[in-house]
Design an enzyme around this catalytic site. Structure first.
Site, mmCIF file in Angstrom:
data_model
loop_
_atom_site.group_PDB
_atom_site.id
_atom_site.type_symbol
_atom_site.label_atom_id
_atom_site.label_comp_id
_atom_site.label_asym_id
_atom_site.label_seq_id
_atom_site.Cartn_x
_atom_site.Cartn_y
_atom_site.Cartn_z
ATOM 1 N N CYS A 125 0.755 -1.234 -0.064
ATOM 2 C CA CYS A 125 0.001 -0.054 0.071
ATOM 3 C C CYS A 125 1.037 1.349 0.001
ATOM 4 O O CYS A 125 0.400 2.204 -0.508
ATOM 5 C CB CYS A 125 -0.949 0.019 1.196
ATOM 6 S SG CYS A 125 -2.015 1.359 1.212
ATOM 7 N N GLY A 149 1.910 10.060 8.269
ATOM 8 C CA GLY A 149 2.315 9.948 9.851
ATOM 9 C C GLY A 149 3.075 8.657 10.372
ATOM 10 O O GLY A 149 3.067 8.043 11.325
ATOM 11 N N CYS A 221 -6.866 -3.226 6.798
ATOM 12 C CA CYS A 221 -8.139 -2.442 7.019
ATOM 13 C C CYS A 221 -9.096 -3.181 6.082
ATOM 14 O O CYS A 221 -10.319 -3.144 6.218
ATOM 15 C CB CYS A 221 -7.811 -1.199 6.377
ATOM 16 S SG CYS A 221 -7.024 -1.352 4.678
#
Length: 377
Positions: A125, A149, A221
């Site tokens: 990803c 982040g 996810c």
């Protein structure tokens, strides 16, 4: 100061990254990447709301999906958290629909398990989307940088930008960034890599962010059930991978419902009782056999890796001393590695490494610097 596209996940790390960038004077555009398994009914309802909105920051026409209401899919709460942070910081916020592109990640994940390998979709990803598609998006809005982040750092060494470990050893994520294209290092920002995780939470609370105590995401996810084998079976409907459990001595000791339910090094949840602790030593995709053995049979000192990516110049056919890390939650271990002429990577560890899983990444370091790595064969 620069215009920066920031990947905002709705978590505390990317939220504080947004704060740090705005405090430094950058013009930040928050972007939420919409993907994952979703409710078909909800997605059908939402399809009519897709449109085009003009970015407040630059006037370009951007294809976006507004997040003024909850979507009802698995990432709706995260999207809402990210939007609230963006509103609090007065930065533009958009969601880009990457469902189609994310299908590539899910196809890769499924295919690897069916091949008896252990995939790492989070690394892919980063490679394909966060530092792939987001750079395309940044170019479309005239942004010089893309930020995330992640707990890693970018420093200039020897006249080039180097990717190095974050200062928080317990949260360092440099391993999962090894596969980004080298050319992007000059255009990346990793604001939280200079901080410890507790300091990030403290800063989030200090500036009044509602995500200050939000738990870190622990699951992949798109596997909303948490059951990887069920996800693979659904996506590969019609295919079947049941087979036998065998010991390293060749004795058949039971049967299993599919090789996608196992990974090298696994001990729990095998579904077969042998009277002693056994581990998955090997998965044979051609016969659908899961090979079980003792822990000491898991140790490997050598491995090869393919589809390599290098973030600095590493000479071919020349052995290099350094550290190599075989999975995200493993410690990097002393090793000698060689970039081979055929594009692969050879690694020789000083001491045996346990649970070396084909399909996972091996990443090579020079002290705290990521040199590159590849996918274990």
């Amino acid at each position: 100061m620069a215009r920066v596209v920031l990947a905002m996940s709705g978590g505390v790390d990317s939220s504080v990254a947004a704060h740090l960038l705005t405090e430094a004077g950058h013009q930040v555009i928050g972007v939420f990447m919409r993907h994952g398994e979703q409710s078909p009914a909800v997605c059908a309802t939402l399809s009519g709301s897709e449109g085009t909105e003009q970015a407040r920051s630059g006037g370009q026409q951007l294809p976006v999906m507004r997040l003024d209401h909850k979507q009802g899919c698995c990432t709706a709460a995260d999207a809402e958290d990210a939007r609230r942070v963006a509103d609090r910081l007065s930065i533009p916020f958009y969601a880009i629909d990457l469902n189609e592109e994310f299908g590539r990640i899910m196809d890769y994940f499924t295919a690897e398990y069916v091949r008896g390998r252990t995939p790492n979709p989070c690394v892919q990803c980063n490679n394909w989307l966060k530092f792939g598609k987001l750079f395309d998006y940044a170019d479309s809005v005239g942004a010089e940088f893309v930020a995330t982040g992640h707990y890693a750092r970018l420093v200039r060494r020897g006249g080039e930008v180097a990717l190095v470990r974050g200062i928080d050893d317990g949260k360092d994520q440099s391993y999962v960034l090894f596969g980004i294209e080298r050319k992007y290092l000059e255009r990346m920002m990793l604001p939280v890599g200079e901080f410890l995780k507790p300091d990030i939470r403290e800063l989030a609370a200090k500036v009044g962010m509602n995500v200050a105590e939000k738990k870190d995401s622990q699951e992949i996810c798109f596997v909303t059930s948490g059951r990887y084998d069920e996800f693979v079976k659904r996506r590969r409907e019609g295919s079947s991978t049941p087979g036998e459990f065998v010991t390293t001595a060749g004795e058949v000791v039971g049967t299993h419902e599919g090789i996608e339910g196992f990974t090298v090094g696994q001990r729990k949840g095998l579904g077969v009782a042998l009277g002693a602790r056994k581990f998955v030593v090997r998965i044979e995709a051609d016969t659908n056999r899961v090979v079980l053995g003792d822990r000491d049979e898991l140790g490997r000192r050598e491995l090869t890796a393919a589809e390599c990516n290098w973030l600095t110049d590493v000479p071919v056919d020349h052995s290099v001393r350094g550290l190599a890390q075989i999975r995200y939650n493993a410690s990097a271990a002393p090793a000698e590695f060689t970039r081979l002429a055929d594009g692969r990577l050879s690694v020789m560890f000083d001491e045996p490494q346990f649970a070396v899983a084909p399909g996972q990444a091996v990443v090579c370091f020079e002290r705290d610097r990521v040199l590159g790595g590849g996918w274990i064969e």
